[in-house]
Scaffold this motif. Structure first.
Motif, PDB file in Angstrom:
ATOM      1  N   PRO A 169      11.623   8.514   1.245  1.00  0.00           N
ATOM      2  CA  PRO A 169      10.483   9.231   0.233  1.00  0.00           C
ATOM      3  C   PRO A 169      10.941   9.241  -1.441  1.00  0.00           C
ATOM      4  O   PRO A 169      12.358   9.752  -1.793  1.00  0.00           O
ATOM      5  N   LEU A 170      10.291   8.900  -2.914  1.00  0.00           N
ATOM      6  CA  LEU A 170      10.302   9.447  -4.216  1.00  0.00           C
ATOM      7  C   LEU A 170      10.367  10.455  -4.520  1.00  0.00           C
ATOM      8  O   LEU A 170       9.568  11.215  -4.073  1.00  0.00           O
ATOM      9  N   HIS A 171      10.856  11.095  -4.907  1.00  0.00           N
ATOM     10  CA  HIS A 171      11.030  12.414  -5.582  1.00  0.00           C
ATOM     11  C   HIS A 171      11.272  12.129  -6.924  1.00  0.00           C
ATOM     12  O   HIS A 171      11.485  11.826  -8.026  1.00  0.00           O
ATOM     13  N   TYR A 172      11.048  13.844  -7.699  1.00  0.00           N
ATOM     14  CA  TYR A 172      10.903  13.642  -9.152  1.00  0.00           C
ATOM     15  C   TYR A 172      12.346  14.082  -9.629  1.00  0.00           C
ATOM     16  O   TYR A 172      12.882  14.253  -9.031  1.00  0.00           O
ATOM     17  N   GLY A 173      12.955  12.505 -10.692  1.00  0.00           N
ATOM     18  CA  GLY A 173      13.452  12.706 -11.000  1.00  0.00           C
ATOM     19  C   GLY A 173      14.566  11.359 -10.737  1.00  0.00           C
ATOM     20  O   GLY A 173      15.726  11.015 -11.441  1.00  0.00           O
ATOM     21  N   ASP A 174      13.857  10.526  -9.641  1.00  0.00           N
ATOM     22  CA  ASP A 174      13.775   9.496  -9.042  1.00  0.00           C
ATOM     23  C   ASP A 174      13.910   8.624  -9.990  1.00  0.00           C
ATOM     24  O   ASP A 174      12.700   8.528 -10.998  1.00  0.00           O
ATOM     25  N   THR A 175      14.018   7.495 -10.482  1.00  0.00           N
ATOM     26  CA  THR A 175      14.072   6.504 -11.697  1.00  0.00           C
ATOM     27  C   THR A 175      13.287   5.282 -10.090  1.00  0.00           C
ATOM     28  O   THR A 175      14.030   4.097  -9.759  1.00  0.00           O
ATOM     29  N   VAL A 176      12.391   4.535 -11.063  1.00  0.00           N
ATOM     30  CA  VAL A 176      11.767   3.739 -10.111  1.00  0.00           C
ATOM     31  C   VAL A 176      11.506   2.345 -10.880  1.00  0.00           C
ATOM     32  O   VAL A 176      11.410   2.359 -12.761  1.00  0.00           O
ATOM     33  N   VAL A 177      10.892   0.734 -10.282  1.00  0.00           N
ATOM     34  CA  VAL A 177      10.353  -0.084 -11.508  1.00  0.00           C
ATOM     35  C   VAL A 177       8.757   0.155  -9.844  1.00  0.00           C
ATOM     36  O   VAL A 177       8.981   0.785  -8.798  1.00  0.00           O
ATOM     37  N   PHE A 178       7.573  -0.658 -11.213  1.00  0.00           N
ATOM     38  CA  PHE A 178       6.219  -1.100 -10.328  1.00  0.00           C
ATOM     39  C   PHE A 178       6.106  -1.838 -10.650  1.00  0.00           C
ATOM     40  O   PHE A 178       5.766  -2.781 -12.080  1.00  0.00           O
ATOM     41  N   LYS A 179       6.105  -2.671  -9.781  1.00  0.00           N
ATOM     42  CA  LYS A 179       5.411  -4.081  -9.851  1.00  0.00           C
ATOM     43  C   LYS A 179       3.960  -4.229  -9.492  1.00  0.00           C
ATOM     44  O   LYS A 179       3.132  -3.565  -8.658  1.00  0.00           O
ATOM     45  N   CYS A 180       2.945  -5.096 -10.603  1.00  0.00           N
ATOM     46  CA  CYS A 180       1.272  -5.668 -10.127  1.00  0.00           C
ATOM     47  C   CYS A 180       1.112  -6.061  -9.428  1.00  0.00           C
ATOM     48  O   CYS A 180       2.450  -6.966  -8.693  1.00  0.00           O
ATOM     49  N   LYS A 181       0.448  -6.063  -8.497  1.00  0.00           N
ATOM     50  CA  LYS A 181       0.782  -6.213  -6.525  1.00  0.00           C
ATOM     51  C   LYS A 181      -0.465  -7.870  -6.626  1.00  0.00           C
ATOM     52  O   LYS A 181      -0.208  -8.887  -5.981  1.00  0.00           O
ATOM     53  N   LEU A 182      -1.392  -7.885  -8.011  1.00  0.00           N
ATOM     54  CA  LEU A 182      -2.103  -9.422  -8.097  1.00  0.00           C
ATOM     55  C   LEU A 182      -1.160  -9.932  -8.617  1.00  0.00           C
ATOM     56  O   LEU A 182      -1.067 -10.857  -8.547  1.00  0.00           O
ATOM     57  N   SER A 183      -0.474  -9.728  -9.902  1.00  0.00           N
ATOM     58  CA  SER A 183       0.474 -10.820 -10.248  1.00  0.00           C
ATOM     59  C   SER A 183       1.810 -10.992 -10.413  1.00  0.00           C
ATOM     60  O   SER A 183       2.454 -11.477 -11.032  1.00  0.00           O
ATOM     61  N   GLY A 194     -13.216   2.049 -12.632  1.00  0.00           N
ATOM     62  CA  GLY A 194     -13.581   1.050 -11.464  1.00  0.00           C
ATOM     63  C   GLY A 194     -12.115   0.012 -10.423  1.00  0.00           C
ATOM     64  O   GLY A 194     -11.786  -0.576 -10.905  1.00  0.00           O
ATOM     65  N   TRP A 195     -12.373   0.089  -9.150  1.00  0.00           N
ATOM     66  CA  TRP A 195     -11.187  -0.749  -9.047  1.00  0.00           C
ATOM     67  C   TRP A 195     -11.248  -1.772  -8.684  1.00  0.00           C
ATOM     68  O   TRP A 195     -11.735  -2.126  -8.348  1.00  0.00           O
ATOM     69  N   GLN A 196      -9.600  -2.727  -9.229  1.00  0.00           N
ATOM     70  CA  GLN A 196      -9.558  -3.737  -9.038  1.00  0.00           C
ATOM     71  C   GLN A 196      -7.993  -4.061  -8.928  1.00  0.00           C
ATOM     72  O   GLN A 196      -7.439  -3.200  -8.809  1.00  0.00           O
ATOM     73  N   GLN A 197      -7.904  -5.206  -7.776  1.00  0.00           N
ATOM     74  CA  GLN A 197      -6.530  -5.220  -7.591  1.00  0.00           C
ATOM     75  C   GLN A 197      -5.646  -5.662  -8.630  1.00  0.00           C
ATOM     76  O   GLN A 197      -4.476  -5.320  -8.497  1.00  0.00           O
ATOM     77  N   SER A 198      -5.893  -5.315  -9.621  1.00  0.00           N
ATOM     78  CA  SER A 198      -4.787  -5.617 -10.836  1.00  0.00           C
ATOM     79  C   SER A 198      -4.500  -4.297 -11.023  1.00  0.00           C
ATOM     80  O   SER A 198      -3.197  -3.755 -11.959  1.00  0.00           O
ATOM     81  N   MET A 199      -4.793  -3.412 -10.916  1.00  0.00           N
ATOM     82  CA  MET A 199      -5.141  -1.558 -10.528  1.00  0.00           C
ATOM     83  C   MET A 199      -4.050  -1.058 -10.123  1.00  0.00           C
ATOM     84  O   MET A 199      -3.296  -0.396  -9.694  1.00  0.00           O
ATOM     85  N   ASN A 200      -3.597  -1.936  -8.575  1.00  0.00           N
ATOM     86  CA  ASN A 200      -2.345  -1.319  -7.374  1.00  0.00           C
ATOM     87  C   ASN A 200      -1.127  -2.232  -7.944  1.00  0.00           C
ATOM     88  O   ASN A 200      -0.517  -3.046  -8.291  1.00  0.00           O
ATOM     89  N   PHE A 201       0.137  -0.899  -7.872  1.00  0.00           N
ATOM     90  CA  PHE A 201       1.546  -1.387  -8.462  1.00  0.00           C
ATOM     91  C   PHE A 201       1.986  -1.164  -6.762  1.00  0.00           C
ATOM     92  O   PHE A 201       1.495   0.371  -6.574  1.00  0.00           O
ATOM     93  N   PHE A 202       3.526  -2.024  -6.797  1.00  0.00           N
ATOM     94  CA  PHE A 202       4.334  -0.995  -6.034  1.00  0.00           C
ATOM     95  C   PHE A 202       5.936  -0.904  -6.250  1.00  0.00           C
ATOM     96  O   PHE A 202       5.818  -0.976  -7.909  1.00  0.00           O
ATOM     97  N   LEU A 203       5.287   0.700  -6.203  1.00  0.00           N
ATOM     98  CA  LEU A 203       6.794   1.294  -6.643  1.00  0.00           C
ATOM     99  C   LEU A 203       8.053   1.257  -6.166  1.00  0.00           C
ATOM    100  O   LEU A 203       8.279   0.974  -4.414  1.00  0.00           O
ATOM    101  N   GLU A 204       9.187   0.795  -6.337  1.00  0.00           N
ATOM    102  CA  GLU A 204      10.314   0.424  -5.538  1.00  0.00           C
ATOM    103  C   GLU A 204      11.378   1.136  -6.803  1.00  0.00           C
ATOM    104  O   GLU A 204      11.848   1.206  -7.685  1.00  0.00           O
TER     105      GLU A 204
END
Length: 286
Positions: free
Chosen positions: A129-143, A270-280
């Motif tokens: 589970p992600l916590h406040y204070g965690d460092t992440v990168v986020f990647k666009c699902k589409l691109s 309005g929802w688009q695929q380019s608005m979804n990100f994977f949090l890592e």
């Protein structure tokens, strides 16, 4: 002095076992975290592709992952990484610390702890589970591009294929004393850029720098006001975990997205695929 037949047999057996152990340990470098795999009972599993962790006499047999690895030419391929050999609901890559399937021999995998066995259904990697204070990168699902700050362009956020420090963001709460608490869908957060040491903003007017239009996303300032607030959203709700697919809704009601020029914008709800990100998550704790 000549050795007896019995002594020669013992020497030959010892050499055979030594060769077997070395051979199967050498395959560990062909897969991510090959020397960190543990079985369902927590026992270190050196011969990952075999039913016996030590290799040896039983190493001639293969478990389901070993069969898939052999069929892949003893190579860590994207197809092998994305496969769930033991059908436990986790891909081989996720269990071995390479959820993006971008590892190659000699590189350090993205995750080096909580490594489970891709050939044993009873061995799985616990969700983080992600916590406040965690460092992440986020990647666009589409691109497939990672969001990062661009210090040479007035702090405008852009997408890129690599994950340098400019792509690292700390998840901060609007409330005090929340560090270490789990983040859930619907939470309001700030995104702190480790590269610029400023927070991400969504501009709401045209009369301020650096943007010339509402909805431009940048980290030009280090404010903690309304323009810096994002609501993190997950389709099914609940706790946000590492590798979850999420969206970021700005104070304007628009969602972050990667446009055709790789800039990060927030101009539509309005929802688009380019608005979804994977949090890592960048850092795991034991």
């Amino acid at each position: 002095m000549a050795l007896s037949v019995g002594a020669m047999w013992v020497v030959c057996l010892a050499l055979y076992l030594l060769t077997e152990v070395y051979a199967y340990q050498s395959f560990q470098m062909y897969i991510p975290n090959g020397d960190r795999v543990k079985g369902a009972n927590g026992e270190p599993w050196g011969a990952v592709g075999h039913p016996d962790p030590r290799g040896g006499w039983a190493a001639g047999e293969k478990n389901v992952f070993g069969t898939d690895f052999y069929n892949a030419g003893l190579t860590w391929t994207k197809a092998l990484c994305e496969k769930d050999s033991d059908r436990d609901g986790q891909t081989n890559g996720y269990e071995l610390g390479d959820p993006d399937c971008d590892w190659s021999m000699g590189k350090t995998p993205r995750r080096i702890v909580n490594i489970s066995h891709p050939g044993q259904a009873a061995s799985t990697t616990p969700l983080y589970p992600l916590h406040y204070g965690d460092t992440v990168v986020f990647k666009c699902k589409l691109s497939g591009k990672f969001v990062g700050s661009n210090d040479d362009d007035n702090g405008l956020l852009r997408g890129g294929k690599e994950r340098p420090m400019a792509m690292h963001f700390r998840l901060e709460s609007r409330e005090d004393n929340m560090t270490g608490q789990n983040i859930t869908s619907g939470s309001e957060i700030f995104l702190y850029s480790w590269s610029s040491q400023k927070r991400v903003s969504v501009q709401n007017s045209t009369d301020t720098v650096p943007g010339e239009w509402p909805g431009v996303v940048h980290n030009h300032w280090n404010h903690t006001g309304t323009w810096e607030v994002f609501t993190i959203e997950k389709y099914l709700g609940g706790t946000i975990y590492d590798d979850d697919q999420v969206s970021f809704r700005a104070h304007t009601g628009s969602l972050l997205m990667v446009d055709e020029n790789s800039y990060i914008t927030a101009n539509t709800s309005g929802w688009q695929q380019s608005m979804n990100f994977f949090l890592e998550a960048v850092v795991f704790e034991e």
